[in-house]
Design a protein around this motif. Structure first.
Motif, short mmCIF file in Angstrom:
data_model
loop_
_atom_site.label_atom_id
_atom_site.label_comp_id
_atom_site.label_asym_id
_atom_site.label_seq_id
_atom_site.Cartn_x
_atom_site.Cartn_y
_atom_site.Cartn_z
N PHE E 17 -45.22 45.78 49.90
CA PHE E 17 -45.97 44.54 49.74
C PHE E 17 -45.09 43.38 50.19
N ALA E 26 -42.97 49.37 47.14
CA ALA E 26 -43.66 49.94 45.99
C ALA E 26 -43.62 51.46 46.02
N GLU E 45 -43.82 55.07 34.20
CA GLU E 45 -43.92 53.77 33.53
C GLU E 45 -44.69 52.77 34.37
N THR E 46 -45.06 51.69 33.74
CA THR E 46 -45.73 50.60 34.44
C THR E 46 -44.98 50.23 35.71
N GLY E 49 -45.81 52.81 40.59
CA GLY E 49 -46.51 53.08 41.85
C GLY E 49 -47.65 54.06 41.74
N SER E 51 -50.84 53.58 40.71
CA SER E 51 -52.09 53.05 41.27
C SER E 51 -51.97 52.89 42.77
N VAL E 52 -50.84 52.38 43.21
CA VAL E 52 -50.67 52.18 44.64
C VAL E 52 -50.81 53.52 45.37
N PRO E 64 -51.28 41.71 50.58
CA PRO E 64 -50.19 41.77 51.53
C PRO E 64 -49.53 43.15 51.63
N GLU E 182 -56.09 55.88 35.19
CA GLU E 182 -56.11 55.50 33.77
C GLU E 182 -57.53 55.30 33.27
N LEU E 279 -38.29 46.36 42.49
CA LEU E 279 -38.55 47.11 43.72
C LEU E 279 -38.27 46.32 44.99
N1 LIG Z 1 -51.16 43.40 45.55
C1 LIG Z 1 -49.86 43.56 45.27
N2 LIG Z 1 -48.99 42.62 45.67
C2 LIG Z 1 -47.70 42.74 45.40
N3 LIG Z 1 -47.15 43.78 44.76
C3 LIG Z 1 -47.95 44.76 44.35
C4 LIG Z 1 -49.36 44.69 44.57
N4 LIG Z 1 -49.92 45.78 44.04
C5 LIG Z 1 -48.90 46.50 43.50
N5 LIG Z 1 -47.71 45.90 43.69
C6 LIG Z 1 -46.42 46.35 43.28
O1 LIG Z 1 -46.33 47.73 43.48
C7 LIG Z 1 -45.66 48.35 42.44
C8 LIG Z 1 -46.46 49.52 41.95
O2 LIG Z 1 -47.66 49.07 41.33
P1 LIG Z 1 -48.76 50.01 40.70
O3 LIG Z 1 -49.91 49.18 40.41
O4 LIG Z 1 -48.96 51.17 41.58
O5 LIG Z 1 -48.09 50.50 39.36
P2 LIG Z 1 -48.69 51.52 38.31
O6 LIG Z 1 -47.77 52.63 38.29
O7 LIG Z 1 -50.10 51.78 38.61
O8 LIG Z 1 -48.50 50.70 36.99
P3 LIG Z 1 -49.52 50.57 35.73
O9 LIG Z 1 -49.16 51.66 34.82
O10 LIG Z 1 -49.14 49.26 35.15
O11 LIG Z 1 -50.90 50.62 36.26
C9 LIG Z 1 -45.42 47.34 41.36
O12 LIG Z 1 -44.06 47.00 41.34
C10 LIG Z 1 -46.22 46.14 41.78
O13 LIG Z 1 -45.49 45.00 41.53
#
Ligand SMILES: Nc1ncnc2c1ncn2[C@@H]1O[C@H](COP(=O)(O)OP(=O)(O)OP(=O)(O)O)[C@@H](O)[C@H]1O
Ligand SMILES: Nc1ncnc2c1ncn2[C@@H]1O[C@H](COP(=O)(O)OP(=O)(O)OP(=O)(O)O)[C@@H](O)[C@H]1O
Ligand SMILES: [Mg+2]
Ligand SMILES: [Mg+2]
Lengths: 290, 502, 336, 321, 330
Positions: E17, E26, E45-46, E49, E51-52, E64, E182, E279
């Motif tokens: 990103f 990410a 953990e939160t 990555g 969701s990404v 972005p 989730e 990250l």
């Molecule tokens: N639109 C975005 N713009 C900037 N950074 C992003 C964006 N989406 C995700 N990130 C970054 O990508 C990384 C991974 O995010 P992701 O949402 O995949 O986490 P997650 O594991 O799903 O967490 P959660 O348990 O909180 O859902 C994070 O550090 C987040 O800051």
């Protein structure tokens, strides 16, 4: 032991983010450049203006733009360039005072309404609605007419019609903020209403109001100019852009420069404020952030 | 282009109130009303002088004591709807303004002393064809007839008007946008802020006018009037500024028309306010103004340099302009009066382009002698409110004549007892007032003339005024429009639409 | 709270607001240090004449009684008699208002159409050339003084090019269509007078554009912002994950949601149009309520100013009420 | 009976729902007739699904909202009757830590001011004394001096909860409400925060009301537990008693729904059917009857009382398990 | 190249990103694979990555963000090479997704029936109105009253009901893979149990694979066959659920399990020290090394690859990978 991932000053961090977004938005950059130029012009007006903006010289009236008189001269032989330049001070002064006055009125009314809610809210909001429903130009005209047209009264008139937006905005913000846990925490610690309202809720309402103010600065100039156009604004010979456009409208075809240059300046400065305000809103809007 | 038989006029009609002859009071509406109604007596320009002439009153006699006027009504005149015009209509029409307490009837009330209570005695029908009017003083004939030539003597059709009466208003509401007269034209339509349309009256007792229709379009902005004129969408632009006219006439299709006006423009000083109490200060002000530049550069010669209060072409006119810009003299006078460094003063005027320009110019002139004038530019209604209450310090305003006699000007400009301009400027000068009142009833013209000359001479240096100029009325017209100048001559007093042709 | 109650409450609030406006307008009208009666009489009349007329018109009564009369009248839709036209103000309003309404409606249509198109394009192509263009175009709309741009356009399209008429609602020699609504476009269409319709349309184009340009900007801007906002919402992601194509996502899913804030703005903007008409009507010789109020103001025709202002406030409140209702129709969450 | 710090009697907190002009007023019965006692020095857990009134209960006890009726005794004084200085004093002794670490600290204030605010209200002390106290309390919650001059957004979620906790304990309270203090945190951070909470409780002799919907946490931290359902307490008692022998069918099913992080553990599938009823129009009789596997006619018509099923174990059920 | 998963094989996936703070890396080489009908849990953990990853697989990463490298082979297609149009043929039809916030994931201004219909209409190329009978069937299937819900707006449904609708919508086209990000963490435990039960039952019935993203170890334990543990944008450990809970190999996984509270657990909870890295500027080498209790020199320099250390048990850690010695070619 835990340790923050990245420690930086919030101010710097905000600044960095803002600068980043700012750089990405060309229009915002253009807007800020325009405003900076405007501010510089206003600051150094007496140095920039080659002639006295109010000195008449009928022997050189209505001259078209030339090297002597960049923007030509008006019907009294005054140098339009100098008048336009000095007019920036008038505009800035109006913007500044109107913003301060209407911003403070709005924020105080809005925060009070939002924080106390109930009947206080109801009454204050109905008053706001009244001012909102009132055709604002007519209201400004009426106030300008009532108080007598001059700079101060123009400012008062515009302030009186423009506080409503800020009131609504800060009310909404106050309602949002007052139910936040960090405000409840202060209540739990024994903080009184006034303390909470002024020291904790109000500061949170300032920044959205500020953004809105930037956004509305253009409107302020335009309202002032409209009042000037209707003859209710700043009185001659003080150079004021709206009045200049208005005075020059009879010369529009043959002596286009008289109203065109002040018109262009109004449009430019308002454009600058709008671009900047738009940009700032985009930057600060948490919905558009991320 | 506009139709051949129609004259299209662009004018700012925003201020028009009514077309009822008993009530109408503004200059242009009056002229429109005048086109629709025959009057008791009328005015006419003869050799450049405006004189009262017979209209519905074919002739008249004045009683010995000069108090009663007997008018003989012209026979065979018809109203536009074909009804015959009788003395009864005349009586009705003359009483109407008084009964209505019409604003324009103040002449009758405040000068002639005719009011609601005594009107039945003062205005009487003597027989089928005669009407008698009795005054409270033996005014010079020219004054009396001048006043009676005002629009409120326009004769309305009693039957029609009463038929349209609501709540005892004597038909004013209906007459506001209808006509029931015997003039050369008939008001067929008035859509406010939009258009006024007159059509030729087929029953007119005089010759039929060459133009079948007169249309007055509302064009509030003078600059737009110019655009319309140059593009040929209107024939006449009514409210051009001097500058706009100067530019527009460069167009080969546009012609300018100028006639001397029946009004003046002045700077007045409140003689009860601060430094202006001192006649020397007032004199200093008169010497600080550059009159020539105002006429030449602001008015672009659409004005006549007249510094007395009596218009050029009027009986009693004084051909002398004693004032000019003399900064040194003005400064010396100020110093004498104890204001070597000048003073600050509020200069109020109304919100028209011309007035604003004059104000700015005078502001600059006054600045040269150290007087700092702060402009207050307001709507004319507000200006007059302040003026009437003697609340101004300095004012730029003008006076439009009500009847073509120096009396009108003298009473207003010099007699404070008339509660007019002299009073508003707190110039409580009994010498001047006495002269005015004497002039009003002096039957001998030579003596009368001398009175006005003496008065002017005295007024020049003692009065509260700096007379800027006598107005010139000007229009931009299409070149196809003929005889406009002839029709317009005397504008302010009269305007004869029947003369214009295309 | 059901819909009827909602409506009732809104109407009640509207009355309160209008009452407030009435108070403000009365206060202003009666505090301005000018005398309306003198204004009728012009500059020459002596004070006696002024006093007589004052008594006749009831201006010598105490303020409180006049206020009472004003409110009592206003409640019955009677704003008194205009000092200037000697018509009942309500009659004048009914006369002028259709012109303003017609102008405002055409203007709002133009600006809704332009504004939403620009806003959506901007949001969808954020930071691309089209976004920049549409933002500049719309921001210019709020940047240029209405009177100035009006004069310029008039100069170009009427004076120089001769493409469009220079003012007024119809040509000088065209008779207005038989009056039904007082709006020429509508009336001429109803009467089947298509020539008149065309003429009226040509006449309204320029003033409506000038008047609506400003509104275009507000609408475009809010549409852009709310569209950007909506495009970030979870349900858009859902729509995309269903494999719907881009246009369906944008126009079926996002647009309707983003219209909700836009509708609110349109209500506010419409109020702005009504008052913006003051300037536009002057520039374009448009015989509307705006000019009625302005000339009333210059003339100190208080009944006219008070009545006209109150009427505009009324229409404005009504427009917002309608917006609230639309809002409820558009957003099922608001339906009760 | 241990020494009681807080005693709640028949507490009701209703929120009016949208005023309507004609129909009679409706209420959200967020807390409906709750009676409980919290022993000094213990951790009293309140569990229940979302909307069951846990937070409202806590806010009522702290008088952040005015309860509709009922009595609350703090250290013997009835706090709903207090005013002015007395109220202020009680406020100091009862503090709260909120669920959302991101919204519980004023974003525009320095940590120093966030923590110091309460002291300025309650104690007449100088700036430097305040600073000393803050520095001490920061150490206590595991932060450092320099953190005083930072803004909340510079901290991670766990650190923010520590700050929020510091803000509470710096006033030397006797009672702290912890409203889901860890539910926004990751497990490993949660573990740290919980440990800190436990440690400080014993050091300072605090009493906790610990609100959560996570049964596993209750088992970890609490001494006593109350289970809430639609505004009412349905079961209350010693944690071990309640957990080992859940007597209310709701508690029983709640426990069965709690996923166990152990794949070996094959639990019987016992699902709670239906959804949580609205607290505006709660079901007649026993509020749980329409979801209860054991409900009968009586449950539908007659509301059970909270009664002492076994000593110290209260259940609101006609047929306790 | 041989695929590790027959249905889905993600390898070397990198997503960044571009923000003001710099480039957020990410995902940095995520590995993930699934067989048909399998249930994979993705935990971490939160911000690690999860969701990404799922969005990248669906190719729904937006500005972005940018997918920079990697391969996603799904059902024989290389998704990252498809055109947008072809991808639309995969989304919603062969692979669909449900999200954490069920209520905001439904369009608030459209009726629920319509929204489900839309998904079916697209795959069957028929007008939406015609799909309504099928929509009713689906609603019945997910345990809702079709007549009432069909014509409801999302705000009229509770969170649990909305999630049922989402599940119905996701499964309406009988996809091969359902990604659930989730799906229950916004819901109450009792509702969570219902939803998981429903998901379980439907997946069994339809035979689709489920990728369940969660941070709740309890949910993983109850629902999943296989688990992928992620840490700071990396896949760190993959194993069958049983194996993973029984014998976590990666120090991070071990730490995570020790921090999880559970009823009946009496020992102290143990936290992993330190916090998740930023990250933008991730640690060199193994991203976990600053927090790792068993860190070695090599961990600070080299990134350990995800290698199979025991049959079906993959881990990215030098404690097992024997300093880069590859036990099986990946
Ligand atoms: N639109 C975005 N713009 C900037 N950074 C992003 C964006 N989406 C995700 N990130 C970054 O990508 C990384 C991974 O995010 P992701 O949402 O995949 O986490 P997650 O594991 O799903 O967490 P959660 O348990 O909180 O859902 C994070 O550090 C987040 O800051
Ligand atoms: N200020 C308020 N006004 C109106 N209703 C409220 C208010 N606060 C809470 N409620 C309602 O009261 C009920 C109980 O809410 P409360 O926040 O106490 O539940 P909770 O048990 O804390 O839930 P959660 O686990 O989600 O935090 C809910 O139905 C809620 O909608
Ligand atoms: Mg809660
Ligand atoms: Mg996620």
């Amino acid at each position: 032991m835990e340790k923050t991932a990245k420690v930086s000053r919030p101010f710097m961090d905000d600044l960095k983010h803002t600068a980043f977004l700012w750089r990405r938005s060309r229009l915002t950059m253009i807007g800020s450049v325009i405003i900076v130029i405007f501010l510089l012009i206003a600051a150094f007006a007496p140095l920039i203006a080659p002639y006295d903006p109010i000195e008449q010289n009928l022997s050189i009236k209505l001259q078209s733009p030339s090297w002597q008189h960049l923007f030509g001269t008006d019907q009294f032989g005054r140098d339009i360039f100098s008048r336009v330049i000095s007019g920036s001070r008038t505009a800035l002064w109006i913007i500044f005072l109107v913003s301060v006055i209407s911003g403070s009125i709005g924020i105080i009314i809005g925060v009070t309404a939002g924080y106390f809610g109930g009947i206080v809210d109801e009454v204050l909001m109905r008053i706001t609605d009244m001012f909102l429903a009132f055709p604002s130009l007519v209201l400004a005209m009426a106030f300008a007419a009532m108080l007598g047209p001059n700079l101060t009264n123009t400012i008062i008139a515009i302030s009186i019609v423009s506080w409503t937006t800020y009131a609504r905005l800060s009310r909404a913000e106050a309602i949002k903020v007052k139910s936040q846990p960090y405000i409840e925490a202060i209540k739990a610690a024994g903080g009184g209403n006034l303390r909470i309202m002024f020291l904790h809720v109000l500061p949170m309402c300032i920044s959205p109001v500020l953004v809105q103010l930037t956004l509305r600065m253009g409107t302020i100039i335009l309202t002032a100019a409209s009042l000037g156009f209707l003859g209710l604004g700043v009185q001659p010979p003080t150079p004021e852009w709206g009045a200049m456009v208005s005075d020059g409208r009879n010369f529009l075809i043959d002596q286009w420069w008289i109203s065109t240059f002040p018109g262009i300046f109004i449009a430019f400065v308002v454009l600058g404020f709008n671009l900047l305000g738009d940009g700032i809103r985009d930057m600060l809007d948490p919905r558009l952030r991320r | 282009a506009t139709p051949k038989d129609t004259l299209v006029i662009g004018a700012n009609t925003g201020i028009f109130i009514t077309m009822d002859p008993a009530v109408a009071y503004e200059v242009l509406p009056n002229k429109i009303v005048a086109a629709c109604y025959a009057q008791l007596v009328n005015l006419k320009a003869i050799d450049g002088v405006i004189v009262p002439v017979p209209d519905i009153a074919e002739s008249w006699e004045i009683s010995e004591d000069g108090l009663t006027y007997i008018f003989h009504i012209r026979q065979g005149v018809k109203f536009s709807n074909g009804d015959p015009l009788t003395a009864e209509d005349v009586l009705f029409s003359l009483k109407r303004p008084i009964l209505l307490e019409s604003v324009s009837a103040w002449f009758l009330v405040d000068i002639f002393g005719i009011n609601k209570d005594n009107v039945d005695e003062k205005i009487k029908q003597i027989d089928e064809n005669t009407i008698a009017i009795t005054l409270n003083a033996p005014y010079a004939e020219n004054i009396t007839l001048g006043i009676l030539s005002n629009m409120f003597t326009g004769i309305v059709n009693k039957k029609v008007v009463l038929a349209n009466e609501v709540n005892g208003d004597l038909g004013t509401a209906w007459l506001a946008d209808h006509s029931a007269g015997a003039g050369p034209y008939v008001l067929v339509q008035w859509e406010r802020n939009n258009v006024i349309l007159l059509e030729a009256n087929p029953n007119y007792y005089g010759p039929q006018p060459p133009l079948k229709r007169i249309m007055i379009r509302d064009v509030p902005e003078a600059s737009n009037q110019r655009l319309f004129l140059e593009r040929g969408d209107i024939d006449v632009a009514w409210d051009l500024t001097p500058q706009l006219l100067a530019e527009a006439k460069k167009n080969p299709n546009v012609v300018e028309v100028k006639v001397p006006g029946h009004s003046n423009e002045y700077l007045a000083m409140n003689a009860s306010w601060g430094p202006l109490k001192d006649p020397k200060v007032r004199e200093a002000v008169r010497y600080s103004i550059n009159y020539e530049e105002i006429v030449k550069d602001i008015m672009l010669d659409n004005a006549i340099l007249v510094q007395g209060f009596i218009n050029k072409g009027y009986f009693g006119y004084v051909e002398k302009n004693p004032f000019y810009q003399d900064i040194e003299k003005a400064k010396a006078l100020l110093a004498e009066a104890g204001y070597p460094d000048g003073f600050e003063v509020e200069l109020i005027t109304s919100n028209t382009d011309t007035r604003k320009a004059e104000a700015e110019k005078i502001q600059a002139d006054l600045a040269k002698v150290g007087i700092k004038a702060n402009l207050v530019i307001v709507q004319s209604s507000q200006m007059y409110a302040k003026y009437r209450a003697q609340g101004h310090q300095m004012i730029i305003a003008g006076w439009g004549n009500d009847y073509p006699d120096p009396d009108n000007l003298a009473m207003s400009h010099a007699n404070y007892r008339a509660n007019q301009l002299a009073w508003r400027n707190a110039w409580y000068d009994d010498y001047a007032a006495t002269l005015c009142e004497w002039g009003q009833i002096e039957p001998n013209p030579d003596k009368r003339e001398q009175i006005y000359k003496d008065l002017t001479e005295y007024w020049f240096h003692n009065g509260p005024f700096a007379m800027l100029y006598q107005t010139v009325e000007f229009w931009g017209i299409r070149k196809e429009v003929k005889n406009f100048e002839e029709a317009a001559f005397g504008y302010g007093m009269l305007f004869d639409f029947t003369k214009v042709s295309k | 709270m059901n819909f009827g109650q909602f409506l009732l409450r809104r109407l009640f609030l509207m009355i309160i607001v209008l009452f407030g406006v009435a108070c403000i307008v009365f206060f202003i009208a009666n505090v301005i240090p000018a005398d309306p009666v003198g204004a009728i009489l012009g500059g020459n009349a002596p004070p006696e004449a002024v006093d007589r007329l004052k008594a006749k018109l009831g201006y010598d009564q105490p303020l409180i009684i006049r206020f009472g009369n004003f409110i009592a009248g206003a409640l019955q839709g009677n704003f008194g008699v205009s000092l200037k036209t000697s018509n009942p103000v309500m009659k004048d309003i009914m006369n002028y208002f259709p012109a303003t309404m017609e102008l405002a409606i055409v203007a709002i249509i133009i600006s809704i159409f332009l504004g939403i198109t620009l806003g959506v394009l901007s949001a969808v192509h954020r930071n691309k050339a089209i976004d920049q263009f549409s933002r500049i175009f719309s921001i210019l709309g709020v940047s240029m003084p209405v009177f100035w741009i009006g004069l310029l356009l008039l100069l170009v399209f009427y004076f120089k090019l001769g493409w469009l008429p220079g003012g007024g609602r119809l040509g000088f020699f065209t008779y207005p269509p038989p009056r039904v609504t007082g709006m020429y476009l509508l009336d001429s269409a109803l009467a089947g007078q298509w020539d008149t319709f065309k003429e009226a349309l040509l006449h309204i184009l320029l003033p409506a554009f000038v008047l609506g340009y400003n509104a275009t900007a507000s609408i475009a801007r809010i549409t852009r912002a709310s569209m950007l906002d909506v495009l970030k919402q979870d349900f858009i992601r859902t729509a995309k994950s269903k494999g719907l194509n881009r246009n369906v996502v944008i126009y079926r899913h996002a647009l309707r949601n983003s219209m909700i804030p836009t509708i609110t703005i349109i209500g506010l903007v419409f109020g702005g149009l009504l008052e913006g008409a003051v300037l536009t009507e002057t520039v374009f010789s448009w015989p509307g309520l705006g000019r009625y109020i302005t000339t009333g103001m210059l003339f100190l025709d208080y009944p006219a100013v008070m009545g006209g202002t109150l009427y505009i406030a009324f229409i404005y409140s009504l427009a917002n009420l309608i917006v609230d209702i639309l809002y409820a129709l558009l957003d099922p969450r608001m339906r009760m | 009976m241990p020494d009681t710090l807080i005693k709640i009697e028949n507490l009701k907190t209703y929120f009016p729902v949208k005023k309507s002009i004609f129909s009679k007023k409706l209420f959200v019965r967020a807390v409906d007739d709750v009676t409980m006692e919290i022993p000094r020095g213990s951790t009293f857990a309140v569990v229940g699904e979302s909307g069951s009134g846990k937070t409202t209960l806590a806010r009522s006890v702290l008088r952040l909202i005015e309860p509709t009726s009922g009595k609350i005794f703090f250290d013997g004084s009835e706090i709903l009757k207090l005013k002015g200085k007395d109220l202020l004093d009680v406020r100091r002794k009862m503090q709260i830590v909120f669920q959302d670490p991101y919204n519980s600290l004023h974003p525009r204030k320095l940590i120093k001011n966030i923590i110091g605010e309460g002291m300025k209200i309650h104690f007449k002390i100088t700036e430097s004394e305040i600073k000393d106290k803050i520095s001490a309390v920061l150490k206590e919650v595991g932060l450092r001096d320099e953190h005083m001059f930072r803004y909340p957004h510079e901290f991670s979620g766990g650190q923010r909860q520590r700050i929020a906790f510091a803000r509470a304990i710096v006033l030397k309270p006797k009672f702290i409400v912890l409203d889901e203090p860890t539910s926004a945190l990751d497990v490993s951070v949660q573990a740290m925060v919980l440990k800190m909470l436990k440690d400080i409780r014993s050091q300072e002799g605090l009493t906790y009301m610990f609100i959560t919907h996570n049964l596993s946490l209750v088992d970890y931290i609490a001494d006593r537990v109350a289970v809430m359902y639609v505004g009412e307490v349905v079961e209350m008692g010693e944690k071990n008693t309640v957990f080992n022998h859940p007597s209310h069918p709701y508690t029983d099913l709640l426990m069965a729904s709690n996923p166990i992080p152990d794949p070996k553990f094959q639990r019987e599938k016992r699902l709670l059917k239906g959804e949580i009823p609205s607290s505006i129009n709660p079901p007649s009789g026993c509020r749980f009857h329409n979801r209860c596997p054991h409900a009968d006619q009586k449950c539908a018509s007659q509301a059970p009382e909270l009664s002492e099923h076994k000593p110290g174990h209260f259940v609101r059920c006609h047929y306790p398990l | 190249m041989e695929l590790r998963g027959k249905l889905l094989d993600v390898s070397g996936l990198k997503v960044s990103f571009y923000t003001y703070r710099g480039v957020i890396k990410a995902l940095d080489g995520v590995e993930l694979w699934m067989d048909s009908g399998e249930r994979l849990g993705v935990v971490g953990e939160t911000g690690c990555g999860k969701s990404v990853t799922s969005l990248a697989v669906m190719r729904l990463i937006e500005q972005p963000g940018e997918i920079q490298a990697g391969k996603v082979i799904f059902n024989g297609k290389s998704l990252l090479e498809l055109s947008e149009e072809e991808m639309n043929g995969v989304r919603g039809i062969e692979m669909s997704m449900i999200f954490q916030e069920p209520r905001s994931s439904l369009n608030p201004v459209m009726k629920v029936g319509y929204q489900i219909g839309e998904a079916i209409a697209k795959s069957k190329k028929m007008p939406i109105k015609k799909t309504y009978p099928e929509v009713r069937e689906i609603l019945k299937l997910v345990g809702l009253d079709p007549e009432r819900v069909m014509n409801s707006y999302p705000h009229e449904l509770s969170g649990g009901m909305s999630q049922r609708v989402m599940i119905g919508m996701g499964l309406a086209t009988h996809p091969k893979l359902l990604i659930a990000d989730e799906p229950t963490s916004a819901l109450d435990v009792t509702i969570q149990a219902q939803i998981l039960e429903l998901l379980d039952e439907l997946a069994r019935k339809m035979g689709n694979a489920v990728m369940l993203i969660t941070h709740d170890m309890g949910v993983v334990a109850e629902f999943c066959d296989k688990v992928m543990v992620m840490y700071a944008g990396n896949s760190v450990e993959y194993a069958s659920t049983f194996e993973l809970f029984e014998r976590p190999l990666h120090p991070y996984t071990g730490g995570l399990l020790l921090a999880v509270p559970r009823v009946g657990r009496t020992d102290e909870l143990k936290a992993i020290k330190g916090t998740v890295p930023d990250l933008v500027d991730p640690p060199s080498g193994c991203r976990f090394h600053p927090r790792c209790p068993r860190v070695m020199e090599i961990c600070k320099e080299n990134r350990p690859p995800l290698l199979q250390v025991e049959p079906g048990h993959f881990v990215a850690c030098y404690l097992y990978g024997n300093k880069g010695e590859v036990k099986e070619n990946a």
